[in-house]
Design an enzyme around this catalytic site. Structure first.
Site, PDB file in Angstrom:
ATOM      1  NE  ARG A   1      60.521  59.347  53.259  1.00 12.31           N
ATOM      2  CZ  ARG A   1      61.115  58.602  54.193  1.00 12.31           C
ATOM      3  NH1 ARG A   1      60.677  57.367  54.408  1.00 12.31           N
ATOM      4  NH2 ARG A   1      62.118  59.081  54.901  1.00 12.31           N
TER       5      ARG A   1
ATOM      6  NE  ARG B   1      53.712  51.918  53.812  1.00 13.00           N
ATOM      7  CZ  ARG B   1      54.970  51.485  53.983  1.00 13.00           C
ATOM      8  NH1 ARG B   1      55.951  52.109  53.366  1.00 13.00           N
ATOM      9  NH2 ARG B   1      55.238  50.475  54.763  1.00 13.00           N
TER      10      ARG B   1
ATOM     11  CD  GLU C   1      61.333  51.850  59.384  1.00 16.95           C
ATOM     12  OE1 GLU C   1      61.924  52.913  59.140  1.00 16.95           O
ATOM     13  OE2 GLU C   1      60.882  51.102  58.493  1.00 16.95           O
TER      14      GLU C   1
ATOM     15  CB  SER D   1      65.988  53.254  59.468  1.00 19.13           C
ATOM     16  OG  SER D   1      64.994  52.292  59.214  1.00 19.13           O
TER      17      SER D   1
ATOM     18  NE  ARG E   1      55.867  54.918  59.981  1.00 17.77           N
ATOM     19  CZ  ARG E   1      56.217  53.854  59.276  1.00 17.77           C
ATOM     20  NH1 ARG E   1      56.919  52.885  59.846  1.00 17.77           N
ATOM     21  NH2 ARG E   1      55.893  53.741  58.004  1.00 17.77           N
TER      22      ARG E   1
END
Length: 429
Positions: free
Chosen positions: A261, A276, A348, A351, A390
């Site tokens: 990403r 990130r 987070e 999701s 994460r």
């Protein structure tokens, strides 16, 4: 993608859904565009009917030995008019398609209203954050002390927001991926797939990343191909353009990939550590389900992702994303947020979303209901089960010991070859 017929027949419902999302939408302009498209389509059909009648008249005149020149001249004019109308229809069709591709999904009625992440209600909290009797550290400092995270050499290789994993942490990443896959396969009945990391534009359009979120992707120079931002893309598109038997539902896949990403627009926040990165590992869960059971299936998939956190004994909470924080393609989403003591906050880690038929319409994934004449669109559901970097960050912070070592969660010890503790260089004999 929203159903064109639904938009045309239910403009109030569409407007209400977009208002709940705080998404600006000029619906009257679109409805005028759609009306122009339908009028043009009607006009071209009428012209083609006239052309067919004129062609039949020419044939009749010729059979009777008459002069068909006047009718043929009219046919030439009709053909030119039809060609112009066909081009106009194609242009209007594409305008309508692009408009539909740029409109987000309508939130489900159970999705809470709100303007942004501060309005996301907590559904449940599981586990109690540990109380430390020594100064706590963030995961990047813990991992660096273990000689397991090397951001400097990664930057030399690739630039900012990459990491080289070394020694125990390289092994921990591999262990986490295997543990997650084994759990989802053995405990939850998923079928493992291994997919390409490069996909075409049609695949990304099917799951909703294109055309709206092109800037978030890594595009291969000179090709209409991209690195995957998530395994959701190749796994969901496995059945693009297919019609499944109803008996095949639900289809349940799990897949471990690297994800890529650009994180466009996120510079200046979360730039430290594993939170990130431009490249990260993830185990993805994808389910293709019957529309009648999709919300039960969402609860089930969310529970599957939670099971990983529970087995790792990591404190977490589940929040329901409000309409203002909902992803573009989603009708309802639960976020799993793991506790990071070094940051003193929940972050987070997964999701879990129900897209209803939004992705299936774009990707044309259907099923044949038993006894029915027509096919129907499946509902698609997916979620991280989990993001590996994460999860590693959460382990490094939650299992940190006073001497700088990190206890390996009990569930991972067999995957770490019996290693029960990660030791900093200074602790090793």
């Amino acid at each position: 993608m929203l159903d064109l017929k639904f938009v045309r027949q239910n403009p109030e419902a569409v407007a209400e859904g977009m208002a709940r999302r705080h998404f600006p939408l000029d619906l009257p302009a679109f409805l005028a565009l759609e009306e122009a498209r339908r009028e043009t389509l009607t006009a071209v059909e009428q012209k083609k009917s006239q052309r067919n009648a004129a062609s039949a008249e020419v044939a009749k005149i010729k059979r009777q030995g008459g002069d068909a020149a006047p009718v043929l001249e009219g046919l030439g004019t009709l053909s030119a008019e039809i060609k112009a109308l066909d081009e106009k229809t194609r242009d209007l069709d594409e305008q309508v398609r692009q408009w539909l591709l740029g409109v987000p999904n309508i939130p489900n009625a159970s999705t809470p209203d709100g303007a942004g992440e501060d309005d996301n209600p907590t559904v449940r909290t599981v586990g109690t954050p540990r109380v430390f009797d020594f100064p706590i550290k963030e995961h990047q400092d813990v991992g660096t002390a273990l000689d397991g995270l090397d951001f400097e050499r990664a930057a030399k290789l690739s630039g900012a927001r990459f990491v080289v994993l070394r020694k125990d942490l390289a092994r921990l990443e591999r262990a986490l991926a295997a543990f997650m896959l084994d759990t989802h396969i053995a405990d939850h009945g998923y079928t493992e797939v291994a997919t390409p990391y490069i996909v075409n534009a049609e695949s990304l359009t099917g799951t909703g990343q294109l055309p709206k979120f092109a800037e978030d992707l890594f595009k291969l120079e000179g090709l209409e191909s991209y690195l995957i931002p998530t395994a959701e893309v190749p796994v969901t598109n496995l059945h693009r353009g297919e019609t499944l038997p109803e008996s095949a539902l639900p289809v349940a896949y799990c897949c471990h990939t690297q994800c890529f990403r650009s994180e466009a627009g996120s510079y200046g926040k979360d730039t430290k550590g594993l939170i990130r990165l431009h490249q990260f590992g993830k185990v993805e869960l994808v389910r293709l389900v019957h529309p009648d059971t999709s919300y039960d299936e969402l609860e089930k998939l969310t529970g599957h992702a939670e099971a990983i956190l529970q087995k790792l004994e990591l404190p977490y909470r589940v929040v329901s994303l409000c309409t203002g924080d909902l992803g573009f393609t989603s009708a309802k989403t639960y976020d799993l947020e793991v506790w990071l003591p070094g940051q003193d906050k929940y972050r987070e880690i997964s999701s879990c979303s129900n897209f209803e038929d939004f992705q299936a319409r774009r990707a044309d994934i259907r099923f044949k209901p038993s006894g029915a004449k027509k096919t129907a669109l499946v509902h698609t559901i997916n979620g991280s089960g989990l993001a590996i970097g994460r999860t590693m960050a959460a382990i490094l912070e939650n299992y940190l010991q006073k001497d700088g070592s990190v206890t390996v969660p009990r569930a991972l010890v067999p995957y770490m070859g019996g290693v029960e503790s990660l030791e900093p260089e200074g602790n090793k004999a």
